[in-house]
Design a protein around this motif. Structure first.
Motif, PDB file in Angstrom:
ATOM      1  N   GLU A   1       0.629  -1.262  -0.150  1.00 24.86           N
ATOM      2  CA  GLU A   1       0.651  -0.228  -0.139  1.00 24.86           C
ATOM      3  C   GLU A   1       0.873   0.894  -0.097  1.00 24.86           C
ATOM      4  O   GLU A   1       0.181   1.965   0.241  1.00 24.86           O
ATOM      5  CB  GLU A   1      -0.977  -0.235   1.302  1.00 24.86           C
TER       6      GLU A   1
ATOM      7  N   THR B   1      -0.565   3.658  -2.405  1.00 26.90           N
ATOM      8  CA  THR B   1      -2.419   4.174  -1.967  1.00 26.90           C
ATOM      9  C   THR B   1      -2.483   5.231  -0.910  1.00 26.90           C
ATOM     10  O   THR B   1      -1.566   4.949  -0.228  1.00 26.90           O
ATOM     11  CB  THR B   1      -2.660   2.318  -1.159  1.00 26.90           C
TER      12      THR B   1
ATOM     13  N   ARG C   1      -5.942   3.211   2.865  1.00 27.20           N
ATOM     14  CA  ARG C   1      -4.916   2.168   3.306  1.00 27.20           C
ATOM     15  C   ARG C   1      -5.753   1.362   4.085  1.00 27.20           C
ATOM     16  O   ARG C   1      -6.089   2.311   5.087  1.00 27.20           O
ATOM     17  CB  ARG C   1      -3.447   2.291   3.900  1.00 27.20           C
TER      18      ARG C   1
END
Length: 398
Positions: A307, A310, A315
């Motif tokens: 992540e 992200t 997340r």
């Protein structure tokens, strides 16, 4: 060799092939070889919030060691070199000819898309400078003030040129400083035996066999992904190796195609199926155990996505979660950060999977203490985010 494996047998076979065992001892002489021989490729990644990715697989398999010693072994022993073997990765220098076909593919691609022609001046300048002055960083190769930036990763023309030459095999890494590559002409730093290329089909057969050795048991997609071969070429190599008796067809209970049929798989004829193997370990996201996400889901019922890219508010688990193995199962994920100034290992989030072993918190605490000690940190501080219960603070000796 059995024709049908249970999921547990497949996991144990895979972990044994990857070099996991009950022993945490490093071999006294050439201590890194047990892990490196099993892995064949050691993926490199620049993220350094806890420890750079290439350090983790050896720690995961063998426990604490000196990371500087591993760097010397990889960059100074003459036994390893860097190339696009999975992603950017260390490979045995003797196996570099197995990637000659990939180097030729890169040369053809860069000719056809016009990059080689567009950067011909910069490419010639890089060749000439390295020939005259020996290994250099990109900053040394660049002329004058910072060069204008292009559209590819905001790289300068010199950086783009040197990466084209690296992909084509003309230029290699002669070590790193603060993770920045020092580039050299291949013939300046590699033995003559590493400069050639094997025929494409033979090289790919050998790469698929090595993938099977490193994976133990795998599907066509698993075997192809290990060194990033195209599916069609991997299929031909698998067929040749099956005919030769090197790869044996097996079924793994529960491995199914999208249509619900048994998913074809193969096991290397030398693979070991331990009766018991249940290691605990923290893994890098770029460990072969989990780097091919479909295999991690199929083998461990573990859905993982990194992540880093992200947005924070989107997340689910954390910025850079390390998969947590408990008893040979992927049982959780822990978002770690090393606070070097404060000498603390920060557990920014800690999660356990549904059905994780009851001893998962105990195993996680022990592994975190080991990780902190390995990195020279004095304590572990836990934010409390996530569903894996851990003490708020503990030190490696506790």
């Amino acid at each position: 060799m059995p024709e049908i494996l249970t999921p547990a047998e497949a996991r144990r076979t895979a972990l044994a092939a990857q070099g996991f065992s009950a022993s945490a001892r490093l071999r006294a002489r050439r201590p890194f070889d047990p892990a490196l021989e099993r892995l064949h490729v050691l993926q490199i990644d620049s993220v350094n919030v806890f420890a750079r990715s290439h350090y983790l697989p050896v720690f995961s398999r063998h426990g604490s060691y000196d990371p500087d010693a591993l760097d010397r072994h990889l960059w100074s022993s003459g036994g390893f070199t860097e190339y696009w073997a999975h992603e950017a990765a260390f490979i045995p220098v003797g196996d570099r000819p197995l990637f000659g076909w990939r180097m030729e593919d890169y040369r053809a691609r860069h000719r056809s898309d016009g990059r080689s022609e567009a950067l011909s001046g910069a490419i010639s300048a890089v060749r000439a400078s390295l020939a005259e002055n020996g290994p250099q960083f990109v900053r040394d190769l660049e002329t004058g003030p910072r060069e204008r930036r292009g559209p590819w990763w905001d790289w300068s023309d010199t950086k783009r040129a040197v990466e084209i030459l690296f992909a084509a095999g003309e230029v290699v890494s002669a070590g790193r400083e603060r993770f920045e590559r020092r580039y050299a002409l291949a013939e300046q730093v590699l033995p003559a035996s590493a400069l050639g290329a094997l025929p494409r089909a033979e090289a790919q057969r050998r790469l698929i066999e090595q993938a099977a050795r490193s994976l133990g048991v795998g599907t066509l997609a698993d075997l192809a992904d290990y060194h990033r071969l195209k599916s069609g070429e991997a299929k031909l190599a698998v067929a040749d190796l099956e005919e030769a008796g090197v790869l044996l067809p097996v079924q793994v209970s529960g491995w199914r195609t999208a249509a619900g049929k048994p998913l074809p798989a193969w096991i290397h004829r030398d693979a070991r199926i331990p009766s018991r193997l249940a290691p605990d370990a923290l893994l890098t996201p770029f460990d072969p155990v989990c780097w091919f996400r479909p295999r991690a889901e199929r083998m461990f019922d573990f859905h993982y996505r990194i992540e880093i890219y992200t947005p924070k508010e989107q997340r689910q688990y954390g910025y850079y979660c390390l998969p947590l193995m408990v008893g040979g199962r992927l049982a959780g994920r822990i978002d770690l950060k090393a606070d070097r100034a404060g000498r603390e290992l920060l557990v920014q989030a800690a999660w356990q999977e549904p059905g994780a072993p009851s001893r998962t918190p105990e195993a996680a605490r022990r592994l975190l203490a080991q990780a902190a000690a390995w990195q020279g940190l004095d304590s572990v501080r836990v934010s409390g985010a996530g569903n894996l219960p851990l003490p708020e603070r503990f030190d490696p000796a506790s």
